[in-house]
Scaffold this motif. Structure first.
Motif: not given
Length: 451
Positions: A433-451
């Motif tokens: 769970v910790v590994i998955y959630v850490s990956w998801i949170v980083k992915k979400l943060e990356k997706d919201t970064l301005p291009p």
């Protein structure tokens, strides 16, 4: 007054949401303890009949909790995006969604409960008592389901105190109604075990009126016509997508308990009894943590809708910190008083000894439950409910089916292999769970970064 979950200080928000929820969970648990105690006063057969009803009742509970989780997520997301009109549509559609499922569950339950109970070995007075209790409970499912949804509406707006007030009041009402309906008096006939069920649905019905009035006064429930409750495919589809995985995840718990009980039964009824008592002690120790599930889900849902991903990370960090402190306190208390806790439920030396050994291992699993509960709630808040089901299937079914035979039988660890198997499967699930959630949170943060 509603607190803005997307801007107010997170530590204060977690305390404001989690503490009332935790108190509510405590009184809800004690509500069920009172029902069980009164059933035992009637007869051993009545107590067994109530226990026989648990699998059917748990299906209602799981569906209600799943709908509640889905409604909290979707209403919270809409509020976080500033889409109050959409949030109000989800409020109304959640209510009708609950009504539809309550009617369906009632019909299916009344039709199939007799066959289920006969299959489970009930007959004669045992079967009659179980059906009497279950039929009344099923007829009141609509009240329970509506309360689940109304609590979700309150939670999504950052209000957990109102539902707490209902649960506390319901507990004290139940103390009066249980013996009154069981034994009769003041114009009420003697009803026995069905009287306990009637007391429960009476408090649930009263809760409907109280919660509905509070929702209206707080402005969380818009004025509406019955036509607006008519099912709409778009909203029902979203509620199914978010709610059903959570409901199925809860149902895996029943299968998990069956698996553990089946393996424990190989080592005698004393071990089964010790496990049953141990799980009750464990539930009491984890009660203070349960409020964090509600606060994490509500905060994550609104902040995900608002795109405040840094606040989601902050919510996770603080919730885990608070949870670890509470888990540590529970661990210390259970280790220090394991013998006394087991002795409070049983005088059988074999049961006490087996239970103490279970608690000495299980006490160190409490932090893993914190990781599981908080992280799964966060994933539900960011509209990834399927993960909860997958981790539930792993933790409750797949991993135990492999670990228990290996440790208990093949390696010859006996009953200790089961207890260590629970430790290993729960902690391994927590790590995943910790590994998955850490990956998801980083992915979400990356997706919201301005291009």
């Amino acid at each position: 007054m509603t607190t803005d979950l997307t801007t107010a200080p997170i530590p204060a928000l977690i305390r404001r949401l989690a503490i009332p929820s935790g108190i509510g969970f405590f009184f809800n648990t004690m509500f069920n303890v009172v029902d069980t105690w009164y059933a035992g006063r009637l007869s051993t057969t009545a107590l067994a009949a109530m226990s026989l009803c648990f699998p059917v009742f748990f299906i209602i509970l799981a569906v209600g909790a799943g709908i509640s989780t889905g409604a909290t997520t979707l209403i919270g997301n809409a509020l976080g995006r500033g889409r109050r009109d959409e949030a109000q549509q989800f409020v109304l559609q959640s209510l009708s969604f609950a009504l539809v499922h309550a009617i369906a569950l009632t019909g299916l339950g009344l039709a199939f409960a007799p066959r289920i109970f006969v299959f489970m070995g009930a007959q004669g007075e045992y079967l009659s008592l179980a059906l009497g209790y279950m039929n009344v409970t099923l007829c009141g499912a609509i009240f329970s389901m509506l309360n689940f949804v109304m609590s979700a509406i309150l939670n999504s707006h950052g209000n957990t105190a109102t539902y707490r007030n209902f649960l506390v009041t319901a507990f004290f009402l139940n103390l009066v109604l249980d013996p009154w309906f069981m034994y009769g008096g003041l114009g009420v006939p003697t009803m026995g075990l069905p009287g306990i069920a009637l007391a429960t649905i009476s408090t649930q019905c009263m809760g409907n009126f109280y919660l509905f009035s509070r929702l209206s006064r707080l402005g969380f429930l818009p004025t509406f016509t019955l036509r607006e409750l008519w099912p709409r495919r778009q909203y029902y589809g979203e509620l199914m997508k978010q709610g059903f995985p959570s409901a199925l995840n809860m149902m895996t718990v029943t299968v998990g308990i069956f698996i553990i009980t089946w393996f424990a039964g190989r080592f005698g009824k004393e071990v089964v009894a010790a496990y049953g008592i141990g799980t009750r002690v464990e539930q009491l120790a984890l009660l203070p943590i349960m409020g964090l599930n509600v606060s994490t889900l509500a905060l994550t849902a609104q902040n995900f809708g608002a795109g405040n991903l840094k606040r989601i990370r902050h919510v996770l960090a603080l919730s885990l910190r608070y949870g670890f402190v509470l888990a540590a306190i529970g661990t210390v208390l259970v280790l220090a008083f394991s013998t006394e806790l087991m002795s409070a439920f049983s005088r059988d030396g074999a049961v006490i000894n087996a239970g103490v050994r279970y608690l000495w291992i299980e006490a160190f699993v409490f932090p893993a439950y914190v990781l599981l509960y908080v992280c799964v709630s966060a994933m539900q808040g960011v509209k990834r409910p399927g993960f909860a089901l997958l981790i539930g299937l792993y933790r409750q079914i797949a991993a135990p089916a492999l670990a228990f035979p290996l440790l208990a039988i093949m390696l010859g660890w006996g009953v200790m292999g089961i207890w260590w198997g629970i430790f290993i499967t729960t902690w391994s699930a927590a790590v995943i769970v910790v590994i998955y959630v850490s990956w998801i949170v980083k992915k979400l943060e990356k997706d919201t970064l301005p291009p």
